[in-house]
Write an enzyme that holds these catalytic residues in place. Structure first.
Site: not given
Length: 496
Positions: A283, A249
């Protein structure tokens, strides 16, 4: 907050080379020691032994351990959220939301522990039976970032445990105390769970060299890593070189498109939270905004007013909406990106350091609005800070192309009341991101949906209905219950 309520006392935090400083005011919260090589070797060895035992425990029983952990987190929710605010700088509601996310993923994993389904497959051979079964994969290493110091570990650990795997956690060196607290809560649960072997879960602390040791070790069947694209390239290459499995990720450079039919109030709220929430340190934070030329002036004017009215300050205050950046390095990176944009002719509103009385050592900023006529290199990169690059567009297809014209592919949004526009955005010719939203911003995700992205975001998926498959190995099984031995594809190989 009394740290003894989550399993350890202040005496444990007075020595060590991993220092935790609060981004609120820069003060030292405590120190913890790095895990020495000998201890790391012991942890890895115990993890392998624990796997041999834990994989034999029925999955619903493994789910019971996760259920008990979720209940323990519920009991300590207030203290754990407070610690996130102190160490990561999140406002109180976001910190509480992160702990709730830990609880939610535990509930989700408990349900999945009774749904680790395989398949029954029709065989082409007479009196043969084929099946797909899923088995535990092996010890899992989890490397997490500072911005979600509890939730991302929980996404991985709750699923890894119900799948039959031990977990070793290497948290960010910027948030060692939240990791220590949550680990103590879990340790308390595993200590009283009869089937939990020694070494089922472990915490290792230290710098990137500790993480590198986990990445290289062939005893860890899966490395789940959250962080920068640069880090992801290193992890992916090293894990692949030993034929391990990685779940990555990585970076995001998320866009939102506002169409002519968009509801303006909804758009303003979605944009403001996505760009300014968590001080731009998600993010999934909104980095790029594309506004149809017919709505541009009005929406930009309202955004400037909204950004200018944001309550910036101590995240421990309930009325604060934007807390501090994690540290000085984050502030410097933000100012450098703004300087590059300004040199390229950008029109910049806000972005300056924000003075908070009595918190001069914290790095508070007013989220920046950067208007550009066309994309420049810095707008194609992810600066982990509240910078919103704003562009004007004429045709939806052009805006979708711009959405896709970056190296990252995590999250994306479209604000519209036009069904054909929303369907185009969600089609194969639309957004190329792992997450595509209509009439909400790109940030924030529920654990019921798979989380992750494409391209330089890494391709990994956490949470979601079939996320458990990442933590298991698939085996195809064939059973012949006849007295004959027919071969597949009609092959003849008769032995006299």
């Amino acid at each position: 907050m009394s740290l003894t309520t989550v399993g350890f006392d202040r005496a444990q935090l007075t020595f060590g080379d991993v220092a935790s400083h609060s981004p609120i005011d820069g003060r030292l919260l405590g120190r913890v020691p790095s895990t020495p090589p000998a201890e790391l070797e012991k942890i890895l060895s115990q993890s392998v032994t624990a796997f041999r035992q834990w994989r034999t425990v029925p999955a619903p029983r493994r789910g019971e351990l996760v259920r008990l952990f979720g209940e323990a987190v519920r009991h300590h929710k207030t203290e754990l959220a407070h610690l996130i605010t102190l160490e990561a700088g999140k406002i109180t509601s976001e910190a509480s939301g992160e702990v709730q996310e830990v609880i939610d993923i535990c509930d989700f994993a408990v349900g999945l522990s009774r749904q680790l389904y395989g398949l029954t497959i029709t065989s082409e051979r007479h009196e043969h039976h084929m099946m797909e079964r899923w088995h535990p994969l092996g010890p899992v290493g989890v490397i997490t970032a500072f911005n979600f110091p509890m939730a991302v570990w929980a996404w991985n650990t709750s699923l890894a445990l119900i799948c039959g795997n031990p977990v070793i956690w290497k948290p960010s060196e910027k948030t060692p105390l939240t990791a220590l607290a949550l680990s103590h809560v879990l340790n308390h649960v595993t200590a009283s769970f009869a089937e939990a072997p020694l070494g089922l879960t472990a915490l290792v602390q230290g710098d990137r060299h500790i993480g590198a040791s986990l990445v290289k070790d062939p005893r860890l069947a899966l490395i789940s890593a959250t962080g920068s694209t640069r880090m992801g390239r290193d992890v992916a290459g090293q894990v692949a070189s030993r034929f391990g499995r990685s779940l990555l990720e990585l970076g995001g450079n998320n866009a939102l498109i506002v169409t002519p039919s968009a509801r303006e109030d909804l758009a303003i709220r979605a944009i403001t939270f996505a760009a300014a929430g968590t001080a731009g340190q998600r993010c999934t934070s909104l980095r790029r905004l594309y506004i149809h030329h017919s709505r541009y002036d009005t929406i930009v004017a309202r955004l400037k007013k909204a950004f200018g009215s944001l309550r910036i300050g101590n995240p421990l205050s309930n009325d604060t909406l934007v807390g501090p950046l994690i540290d000085e390095a984050a502030f410097n990176a933000m100012q450098q990106s703004l300087a590059v944009a300004k040199a390229a002719g950008a029109r910049i509103t806000y972005g300056e350091r924000f003075a908070v009385p009595d918190l001069e050592d914290g790095f508070y900023v007013r989220p920046a609005i950067v208007e550009l006529d066309e994309a420049i290199e810095v707008s194609k990169q992810e600066t982990f800070a509240p910078i919103l690059y704003v562009f004007k567009y004429d045709q939806l297809n052009d805006a979708i192309e711009e959405n896709n014209r970056v190296a990252q592919g995590l999250s994306s949004s479209l604000i519209t009341q036009d069904l054909s526009e929303s369907e185009r955005f969600l089609s194969a010719e639309g957004s190329d991101c792992g997450i595509a939203n209509i009439n909400i911003g790109p940030s924030g995700a529920e654990i019921g949906g798979a989380f992750g992205g494409e391209k330089e975001t890494g391709g990994g998926r956490e949470a979601g209905s079939d996320s458990w498959k990442a933590y298991m190995r698939r085996q195809t099984q064939t059973i012949n219950y006849s007295a004959d031995l027919p071969l597949a594809q009609g092959v003849k190989f008769d032995v006299v």
